[in-house]
Design a protein around this motif. Structure first.
Motif: not given
Length: 456
Positions: A179-201
């Protein structure tokens, strides 16, 4: 102006005639005709021998469509095996239904590699590439391996699972790195963005800042929520046009003056259909005034019938519907109509408009466009009520709906009674708020927002 190149698992029918089915297809064609570009994806055909070259069709507005076939082995491993046997259940929080095998993973990777090779000969300097959904997560990595340095964007239509669920998926680190090979990663909701960020951290792979700027695995990227929407004005027009259609007249004649509750879903375990049926049973059991006054119609065409999980859902749904009808039906009234065939979007628009309640109660959903279509199709002077699961992505936007917990079918049944008794003024107020959102953020605004992020 640079071209847009769109890659989806499946190519929708494209022609010079009528409109395509589905909001994504409408948005893709609209964007490609506006800018010129390429749409590449699976043709839907399974062949014994792959052709030497993909089929390329050229249309007006500088639109090129590129179709790739799959072999039976690719279909079994890439599509059924890994995409829908591993990723779909995992991304919908059903690790208990997830199946994983190395051959399926290898097939998934190989098809993504073949998509990348097919794209390689078509791309031009300055192109922007927009890839869609879980079937094609590794595509950016495969393109980077071919030394393609164009702007690449990805949009996930499903939910993105929280860290503790994603950790249960074999190969999860590789998926996120892709996923991080993309320049823009789009999700449906802020909740999904938060889940992705939490996994990385939490896995110490990287981070996403408050502004959505991310860095992980040696790459920088932008992460953002882009809640997908519908072609609102078109849905409104279809509903008005279909209000007195033969299909709607037949439906109303069959109802004989009763109020209609409607659910429209693919037959899938993520949709909460059995609990929904039990909520309707609760309505009739605890609120007897609605017996013989209300009919629930569930339209649920079967998909992915090759997977055993789907056959068991259908069997369970039919058993519950039959049991409830046996308990409550009268000689002139059937409380539940379960229909396993599909209807055109125009016909559904008319059915939505004729319904007093739209019942949309998935156990989890990336967005759920049925909820938005139901709202758009209502008569503003006498609108129906949307009863919506809090676990649908649409609930983050449609707060004028009655928001329910789909796991508590008794509470959902009571909410149905409240919706049926809701005063007209309240129904109008709720609908006005919901429709205003859909007019301001329709599918065209959605795709232009993503395009702007990709071009930045």
């Amino acid at each position: 102006m640079s071209r847009l190149v769109v890659v989806t698992n499946r190519i929708a029918p494209v022609g010079e005639g009528g409109p395509p089915q589905g909001g994504l297809a409408v948005a893709v064609l609209e964007a490609l005709k506006e800018h010129g570009g390429v749409w590449l994806g699976w043709s839907g055909k399974i062949v014994e021998t792959l052709p030497d070259k993909p089929r390329i069709r050229r249309y007006r507005n500088n639109l090129t469509v590129v179709e790739l076939d799959l072999t039976q082995a690719e279909y079994d491993t890439y599509y059924l095996g890994y995409a829908n046997g591993t990723l779909w259940p995992a991304f919908h929080y059903r690790l208990d239904l997830m199946e994983f095998s190395r051959p399926n993973l290898d097939g998934y990777s190989a098809v993504n590699r073949r998509f990348a090779r097919a794209l390689d000969g078509l791309l031009q300097p300055g192109d922007r590439v927009w890839v869609h959904d879980y079937h094609l997560i590794p595509l950016a990595s495969e393109l980077r391996a071919l030394d393609i340095s164009l702007r690449l964007g990805f949009f996930l239509h499903t939910p993105f699972p929280v860290t503790q669920v994603l950790l249960g998926v074999p190969w999860h680190r590789n998926l996120v790195e892709h996923l991080t090979a993309y320049d823009v990663i789009g999700f449906q909701t802020d909740r999904d963005v938060a889940a992705f960020a939490d996994y990385l951290a939490s896995e110490k792979h990287g981070q996403v800042g408050p502004d959505g700027e991310g860095e992980a695995f040696g790459r920088k990227f932008q992460v953002q929520a882009f809640p997908i929407s519908i072609e609102t004005s078109s849905m409104i027009k279809q509903a008005v046009d279909m209000e007195d259609s033969p299909q709607v007249r037949r439906l109303k004649a069959a109802l004989r003056g009763r109020r209609l509750l409607i659910g429209v879903d693919r037959l899938d375990y993520s949709k909460g259909l059995v609990r929904r049926i039990r909520a309707v049973e609760r309505l009739f059991a605890v609120h007897p005034q609605f017996r013989s006054a209300v009919t629930f119609m569930q339209i649920a065409p079967a998909t992915r019938g090759e997977l055993h999980q789907y056959a068991s859902i259908r069997s369970e749904l039919e058993q519950h519907a039959g049991r409830i009808n046996g308990a409550y039906a009268d000689y002139d009234w059937m409380p539940i109509r379960y229909i396993s065939r599909s209807y055109s979007r125009r016909t559904l628009a008319g059915f939505y408009r004729a319904s007093a309640i739209g019942l949309v109660t998935p156990l989890i959903d990336g967005m759920n466009l049925v909820a938005k279509e139901y709202v758009a199709c209502q008569d503003p002077t006498d609108p129906g009520v949307l009863v919506l699961s809090r676990f649908a992505g649409a609930a983050q936007e449609l707060d004028g709906a009655l928001i329910v917990n789909p796991y508590d079918f008794e509470a959902v049944g009571d909410a149905l009674a409240g919706a049926l008794e809701m005063p007209l003024d309240e129904r109008r107020d709720r609908h006005r708020v919901l429709l205003d959102r859909l007019k301001r953020w329709d599918v065209t605004v959605w795709r232009r927002a993503f395009e702007a992020a990709l071009a930045a």
